[in-house]
Every structure is written in C-alpha cells, then in structure tokens.
Design an enzyme around this catalytic site. Structure first.
Site, short mmCIF file in Angstrom:
data_model
loop_
_atom_site.label_atom_id
_atom_site.label_comp_id
_atom_site.label_asym_id
_atom_site.label_seq_id
_atom_site.Cartn_x
_atom_site.Cartn_y
_atom_site.Cartn_z
N GLY A 84 39.31 33.48 43.96
CA GLY A 84 38.84 34.40 44.84
C GLY A 84 39.15 34.04 46.41
O GLY A 84 38.52 34.73 47.24
N GLY A 123 41.14 37.51 37.88
CA GLY A 123 39.85 38.02 38.29
C GLY A 123 40.09 39.14 39.07
O GLY A 123 40.10 40.42 38.54
N GLY A 124 39.75 39.02 40.48
CA GLY A 124 39.95 40.17 41.34
C GLY A 124 40.98 41.37 41.11
O GLY A 124 40.69 42.50 41.08
N GLU A 160 41.98 26.61 36.12
CA GLU A 160 41.54 27.45 37.32
C GLU A 160 41.04 26.45 38.51
O GLU A 160 39.85 26.06 38.37
CB GLU A 160 40.31 28.28 36.94
CG GLU A 160 40.99 29.41 36.10
CD GLU A 160 40.07 30.68 36.18
OE1 GLU A 160 40.91 31.71 36.20
OE2 GLU A 160 39.00 30.56 35.80
N HIS A 216 34.02 28.72 32.14
CA HIS A 216 34.61 29.08 33.65
C HIS A 216 33.52 28.49 34.44
O HIS A 216 32.45 28.13 34.44
CB HIS A 216 34.14 30.63 33.82
CG HIS A 216 34.78 31.07 34.93
ND1 HIS A 216 34.44 31.04 36.11
CD2 HIS A 216 35.95 31.73 35.16
CE1 HIS A 216 35.13 31.52 37.02
NE2 HIS A 216 36.08 32.06 36.46
N TRP A 265 36.82 40.51 34.36
CA TRP A 265 36.28 41.44 35.11
C TRP A 265 35.24 40.98 36.00
O TRP A 265 34.69 41.68 36.85
CB TRP A 265 35.93 43.03 34.49
CG TRP A 265 37.22 43.90 34.26
CD1 TRP A 265 38.48 43.53 34.05
CD2 TRP A 265 36.96 45.14 34.02
NE1 TRP A 265 39.13 44.75 33.67
CE2 TRP A 265 38.21 45.83 33.66
CE3 TRP A 265 35.90 46.09 33.77
CZ2 TRP A 265 38.38 47.27 33.24
CZ3 TRP A 265 36.17 47.32 33.39
CH2 TRP A 265 37.47 48.03 33.30
#
Ligand code: PGA
Length: 245
Positions: free
Chosen positions: A172, A230-231, A166, A96, A9
């Site tokens: 994103g 994520g999003g 990632e 991350h 989140w």
C-alpha cells in the site's frame, strides 16, 4: 497466461461491485482464467460462487481468512473452512501481515488455519514479509526463513501450496523492491521449498504495490510464479492489465 494472479480486495467492495467486476472478468479472455483468483470479503463469496456458475467463469475464488477451528461450535463470529468450501472457495490467504499485526495472529493460530484449509481441500496462500527496520538492518533473510519454518510443522498431507512474499514496507505504499531484491527472495523461497518440501508443488508470488504499470516487469522475473494484488485489484482496468501481462 500461466502465472497466478491473486486479487486481495481486503475489506472493500459491495454487492454491485461484485456483480459488475465478475461480469467484466468473465467476459475477457485474459481474466477468465483458472490462474486468476479473487479473494473477496467472505460475505460476498456466496454471491460470487453463484455468479461463477451463471457466468460459466473459469477464474477461482479465495477467502481472505478462515477460522482456526474445524468443527462447528461455539465460536461467535467465525467462519470455518467447511463453510467456505460450500461456496466454491479454492484458496485461503493465511498469514497476511495485516492479520499478523492488527489481529495478533501467532504462528500456532496460522498453523491451525493452514491445517483447516488443507483438511477441506483448499490451497493456502501463505504470506510472509519483513518490515522496514529488518530490511534496513539486513536481517530480513533469517526472519523470512523463520516465517517459512512454520510450514515444516504441518502434519497433514500437503500437495499444493502458494507462498506470497509481501514486504510490509511495500504494501500500500507505492514503493516496490528492485527486481533483483524480488528475485533474491523468490530464490530463497524456492530453495527452501526444494530442500524441505520436495514433494509439494509450491508457487511463489510477489505482493506489495503491484499495479498495471509495474506488473509486466515483475511477472517477467522467471522466479516469480505470480502476484498478489491489493489496491490495484479494486479497479477492473488495472487488474485486467495485470492479468494480460
Ligand atoms: P497492495 O496490497 O497491492 O495494495 O500493496 C497487497 C497486499 O496486501 O496483499
């Protein structure tokens, strides 16, 4: 569903969203699974762990961060692995790219965080990924192996580990690597794990612009053990679609 689907989140959400989303996830067979992991902001974890019990939910909780310090003490603003463990947290995201870049987390800090998680019986979700310029210069594999080599410095016994690839240029942005490009890195990580961490159960995830539309293709790559989202994890419909791949 046997793959791991992790919702990150990031710094989003509210008490109302936690209540609504967790109720929705516990009511659906595709999301009420131990392979579904929700990484909520730390402040919502006590509520989430209460809801987990109330709803008799099967999905798991993750923290997006942990202090590198194990012992209680004068570390203003920090949250220790011990504290997280009191709230049914099973996984911790470590390394991350946002933490590496925005918060300047170095290898030694990440190593301390991994060891803090392990000491409390939690599974690290260790993230690696190259930026656009390394990808364009074709220097990304050496860089990724270098990031993986941090894992060889872990001194505590290690049984389970999640590694998430990632690429920074995919986070994103709505741009994802080709399926061949994803598979190439998944294989690289699996081979690294087989060679250097032969006794560890390692799951390898892909993360970066995963959504309800592309998840099916990504998850059908045999070397992909799951995804870090994520999003799209902020929308119940989208995230549920990913879990129901
Ligand atoms: P994204 O983020 O799905 O919004 O690209 C993924 C992540 O940063 O974990």
């Amino acid at each position: 569903m046997s793959k791991l689907i992790v919702a990150n989140w990031k710094m989003n959400g509210s008490v109302n969203q936690v209540k609504a989303d967790l109720a929705a996830y516990s009511a659906s067979q595709s999301t009420n699974q131990p392979g579904v992991v929700l990484a909520l902001p730390q402040v919502y974890l006590p509520l989430a762990s209460q809801l987990l019990t109330q709803l008799n939910a099967q999905f798991k909780l993750a923290s997006q961060n942990v202090s590198q310090f194990n012992k209680c003490g004068a570390y203003t603003g920090e949250v220790s692995a011990d504290m997280l463990k009191e709230f049914a947290v099973d996984y911790i995201i470590i390394g991350h790219s946002e933490r590496r870049q925005i918060f300047n987390e170095s290898g030694s800090v990440l190593l301390n965080k991994i060891e803090a998680a392990l000491l409390c019986g939690m599974t690290p979700i260790f993230c690696i990924g190259e930026d656009k310029s390394l990808r364009d210069q074709h220097n990304y594999t050496d860089f990724l192996v270098q990031q993986l080599e941090l894992l060889l410095q872990i001194k505590l016994p290690l049984t389970n580990l999640v590694i998430a690839y990632e690429p920074i240029w995919a986070i994103g942005t709505g741009v994802i690597p080709s399926m061949e490009q994803i598979d190439e890195i998944m294989q690289l990580i699996h081979v690294f794990a087989q060679n250097y961490l032969p006794h560890v159960k390692v799951s390898v995830l892909y993360g970066g612009s995963v959504n309800g539309k592309n998840a099916q293709d990504i998850l059908s790559i045999s070397t992909v053990d799951g995804v870090l989202v994520g999003g799209a994890s902020l929308k119940v419909d989208d995230f549920s679609k990913i879990c129901a791949y």
